[in-house]
Design a protein around this motif. Sequence first.
Motif, PDB file in Angstrom:
ATOM      1  N   LEU A 168     -24.768 -14.910   2.392  1.00 18.01           N
ATOM      2  CA  LEU A 168     -24.909 -16.167   1.546  1.00 18.01           C
ATOM      3  C   LEU A 168     -23.661 -16.097   0.295  1.00 18.01           C
ATOM      4  N   GLN A 169     -23.666 -14.795  -0.137  1.00 17.60           N
ATOM      5  CA  GLN A 169     -22.564 -14.909  -1.298  1.00 17.60           C
ATOM      6  C   GLN A 169     -21.173 -14.960  -0.788  1.00 17.60           C
ATOM      7  N   SER A 170     -20.902 -14.442   0.506  1.00 15.72           N
ATOM      8  CA  SER A 170     -19.619 -14.414   0.962  1.00 15.72           C
ATOM      9  C   SER A 170     -19.345 -15.593   1.761  1.00 15.72           C
ATOM     10  N   TYR A 171     -20.189 -16.330   1.970  1.00 15.43           N
ATOM     11  CA  TYR A 171     -19.795 -17.638   2.851  1.00 15.43           C
ATOM     12  C   TYR A 171     -20.498 -18.826   2.308  1.00 15.43           C
ATOM     13  N   PRO A 172     -20.105 -19.267   1.071  1.00 14.16           N
ATOM     14  CA  PRO A 172     -20.927 -20.482   0.431  1.00 14.16           C
ATOM     15  C   PRO A 172     -21.257 -21.666   1.128  1.00 14.16           C
ATOM     16  N   ASN A 173     -20.189 -21.691   2.471  1.00 12.88           N
ATOM     17  CA  ASN A 173     -20.853 -22.851   3.159  1.00 12.88           C
ATOM     18  C   ASN A 173     -21.347 -22.522   4.304  1.00 12.88           C
ATOM     19  N   LEU A 174     -21.957 -21.455   4.388  1.00  9.80           N
ATOM     20  CA  LEU A 174     -22.821 -21.132   5.570  1.00  9.80           C
ATOM     21  C   LEU A 174     -24.008 -21.931   5.710  1.00  9.80           C
ATOM     22  N   SER A 186     -36.255 -17.928   0.771  1.00  9.20           N
ATOM     23  CA  SER A 186     -37.409 -18.630   0.449  1.00  9.20           C
ATOM     24  C   SER A 186     -37.206 -18.586  -1.123  1.00  9.20           C
ATOM     25  N   SER A 187     -37.000 -17.723  -1.864  1.00  8.00           N
ATOM     26  CA  SER A 187     -37.017 -17.482  -3.304  1.00  8.00           C
ATOM     27  C   SER A 187     -35.707 -17.597  -3.784  1.00  8.00           C
ATOM     28  N   SER A 188     -34.714 -18.393  -3.367  1.00  9.12           N
ATOM     29  CA  SER A 188     -33.464 -18.362  -3.740  1.00  9.12           C
ATOM     30  C   SER A 188     -33.273 -20.042  -3.952  1.00  9.12           C
ATOM     31  N   ASN A 189     -32.007 -20.052  -4.304  1.00 10.41           N
ATOM     32  CA  ASN A 189     -31.303 -21.639  -4.401  1.00 10.41           C
ATOM     33  C   ASN A 189     -30.843 -22.102  -3.019  1.00 10.41           C
ATOM     34  N   TYR A 190     -30.845 -21.121  -2.019  1.00 11.60           N
ATOM     35  CA  TYR A 190     -30.525 -21.652  -0.846  1.00 11.60           C
ATOM     36  C   TYR A 190     -31.444 -22.185  -0.264  1.00 11.60           C
ATOM     37  N   LYS A 191     -32.727 -22.091  -0.408  1.00  9.84           N
ATOM     38  CA  LYS A 191     -33.696 -22.705   0.168  1.00  9.84           C
ATOM     39  C   LYS A 191     -33.578 -24.333   0.425  1.00  9.84           C
ATOM     40  N   GLY A 192     -33.820 -24.707   1.605  1.00  5.66           N
ATOM     41  CA  GLY A 192     -33.472 -26.267   1.644  1.00  5.66           C
ATOM     42  C   GLY A 192     -31.907 -26.454   2.303  1.00  5.66           C
ATOM     43  N   LYS A 193     -31.148 -25.299   1.822  1.00  5.16           N
ATOM     44  CA  LYS A 193     -29.542 -25.671   1.991  1.00  5.16           C
ATOM     45  C   LYS A 193     -29.055 -24.702   3.152  1.00  5.16           C
ATOM     46  N   LYS A 243     -28.642 -22.881  20.703  1.00  8.82           N
ATOM     47  CA  LYS A 243     -29.247 -24.096  20.813  1.00  8.82           C
ATOM     48  C   LYS A 243     -30.212 -24.517  19.379  1.00  8.82           C
ATOM     49  N   MET A 244     -30.803 -23.669  19.150  1.00  8.17           N
ATOM     50  CA  MET A 244     -31.345 -23.790  17.860  1.00  8.17           C
ATOM     51  C   MET A 244     -30.434 -23.731  16.559  1.00  8.17           C
ATOM     52  N   ALA A 245     -29.508 -22.871  16.534  1.00 10.76           N
ATOM     53  CA  ALA A 245     -28.438 -23.098  15.464  1.00 10.76           C
ATOM     54  C   ALA A 245     -27.687 -24.316  15.425  1.00 10.76           C
ATOM     55  N   ASN A 246     -27.369 -24.924  16.524  1.00  6.85           N
ATOM     56  CA  ASN A 246     -26.674 -26.117  16.688  1.00  6.85           C
ATOM     57  C   ASN A 246     -27.633 -27.490  16.107  1.00  6.85           C
ATOM     58  N   GLU A 247     -28.713 -27.200  16.488  1.00  4.56           N
ATOM     59  CA  GLU A 247     -29.814 -28.395  15.861  1.00  4.56           C
ATOM     60  C   GLU A 247     -29.705 -28.077  14.362  1.00  4.56           C
ATOM     61  N   LEU A 248     -30.160 -27.062  13.817  1.00  5.11           N
ATOM     62  CA  LEU A 248     -30.292 -26.536  12.460  1.00  5.11           C
ATOM     63  C   LEU A 248     -29.005 -26.972  11.677  1.00  5.11           C
ATOM     64  N   ALA A 249     -27.926 -26.819  12.270  1.00  5.41           N
ATOM     65  CA  ALA A 249     -26.950 -27.156  11.450  1.00  5.41           C
ATOM     66  C   ALA A 249     -26.223 -28.643  11.622  1.00  5.41           C
ATOM     67  N   GLY A 250     -26.968 -29.432  12.402  1.00  2.00           N
ATOM     68  CA  GLY A 250     -26.571 -30.747  12.586  1.00  2.00           C
ATOM     69  C   GLY A 250     -25.207 -30.814  13.390  1.00  2.00           C
ATOM     70  N   GLY A 251     -25.165 -29.950  14.436  1.00  2.00           N
ATOM     71  CA  GLY A 251     -23.838 -29.907  15.294  1.00  2.00           C
ATOM     72  C   GLY A 251     -22.400 -29.420  14.704  1.00  2.00           C
ATOM     73  N   ALA A 252     -22.608 -29.222  13.523  1.00  2.00           N
ATOM     74  CA  ALA A 252     -21.298 -28.373  13.022  1.00  2.00           C
ATOM     75  C   ALA A 252     -21.578 -27.822  11.781  1.00  2.00           C
ATOM     76  N   GLY A 253     -20.514 -26.612  11.383  1.00  2.00           N
ATOM     77  CA  GLY A 253     -20.686 -25.894  10.389  1.00  2.00           C
ATOM     78  C   GLY A 253     -20.698 -24.291  10.546  1.00  2.00           C
ATOM     79  N   GLU A 254     -20.642 -23.590   9.725  1.00  2.00           N
ATOM     80  CA  GLU A 254     -20.455 -22.016   9.803  1.00  2.00           C
ATOM     81  C   GLU A 254     -22.037 -21.303   9.982  1.00  2.00           C
ATOM     82  N   ILE A 255     -21.928 -20.484  11.016  1.00  2.00           N
ATOM     83  CA  ILE A 255     -23.101 -19.814  11.277  1.00  2.00           C
ATOM     84  C   ILE A 255     -22.683 -18.291  11.046  1.00  2.00           C
ATOM     85  N   ALA A 256     -23.642 -17.613  10.743  1.00  2.00           N
ATOM     86  CA  ALA A 256     -23.564 -16.006  10.839  1.00  2.00           C
ATOM     87  C   ALA A 256     -24.713 -15.599  11.801  1.00  2.00           C
TER      88      ALA A 256
END
Length: 357
Positions: A235-241, A260-267, A169-182
């Motif tokens: 994150l390096q293996s799955y750029p669309n994660l 938190s200390s990378s360019n992935y923050k907020g993405k 449920k949390m993953a779905n909400e955070l992904a906006g309902g679609a996308g890759e998760i790990a």
Amino acid sequence: MLRSHQRLLSAGATSLLVLGIAACGGTTKDSADNSGPAAAQSGAADPNAKLKEGLKIAFLPKQLNNPYTDVEVGGGKVAAGELKGEYKLVGPNDASASSQVSYINTLIQQQQDVIGIAANDPNAVCPSLNQARQAGIKIVAFDSDASKDCRDVFINQATTQGIGESLVKMANELAGGAGEIAILSATPNATNQNAWIEVMKTELAKPENAKLKLVKTAYGNDDDQKSFQEAQGLLQSYPNLKVIVSPTTVGIAAASRYVSSSNYKGKVAITGLGLPNQMREYVKDGTVKKFALWNPADIGYLAAYAGAALASNQITGKEGEKFKAGKLGEYTVGAAGEIVLGPPTEFTAENIDQFNF
């Protein structure tokens, strides 16, 4: 959002929400104790039996020096004090499958009354646990179950189904309902992790979650540095994660620290099961929007009281038996000896400062 369990909130309000197979000769406990498996199988429980004092209650978590474990077994220590018993903590520094066996054998030799164990592997510990049961020691699995054939009861944080559903449920909400998760899990053999992941996979197959794609399950072995590296690798293996779901407090903290200390923050979103005190900074800085957990101290606390109830023959581990667990109130033994603490609590920026553990 899952609501806090009433017992969790009441505990939080009062305490700030403060886990050789060879035969050992001469370890059988006094036959007058009448607390061994044979007694439990041949006689009914006496719910009115007086709780014994002076019980030797040992805790064997997955590993020592783990922030989650420290809080968990701390609750067991509090309960042992209330029960006027002797508390003991032993355990390995790694969470490998067989690392707990030698500790069980030592506890048998020390003639403990109760062993509380969070099993690293459900089967590797069974020969020694059954040897302990033959010596009259009550076995309470907590957090991560051992095979039901080698323990008396299991203290489950919440229902396996409920936790798996909450994570998806949390993953779905955070992904906006679609996308890759790990998934960033603990060890490949961890009973609880694998059970939750199986529920997650079932949930992901449902129509409402069909647009989420699980690309990989990685294992950080509940080691901070390895979990950090595994998060980096995902994150390096799955750029669309879009989301990393970590159902382990070590993994979620390590993944959050990296993001938190990378360019992935907020993405890329991080969620899973975490300790509020460990996760607070990542919630405050926006790295983590939501995660969940129960009160780990209550698990250890409930495990100690269940062990005392078993050792006092108030319960034998059969479905439907009831016992009182101090400040947590009354509990009922469920199917296969499972005792459920309660549903997890979801933490966000709005409520995280209400918790201190």
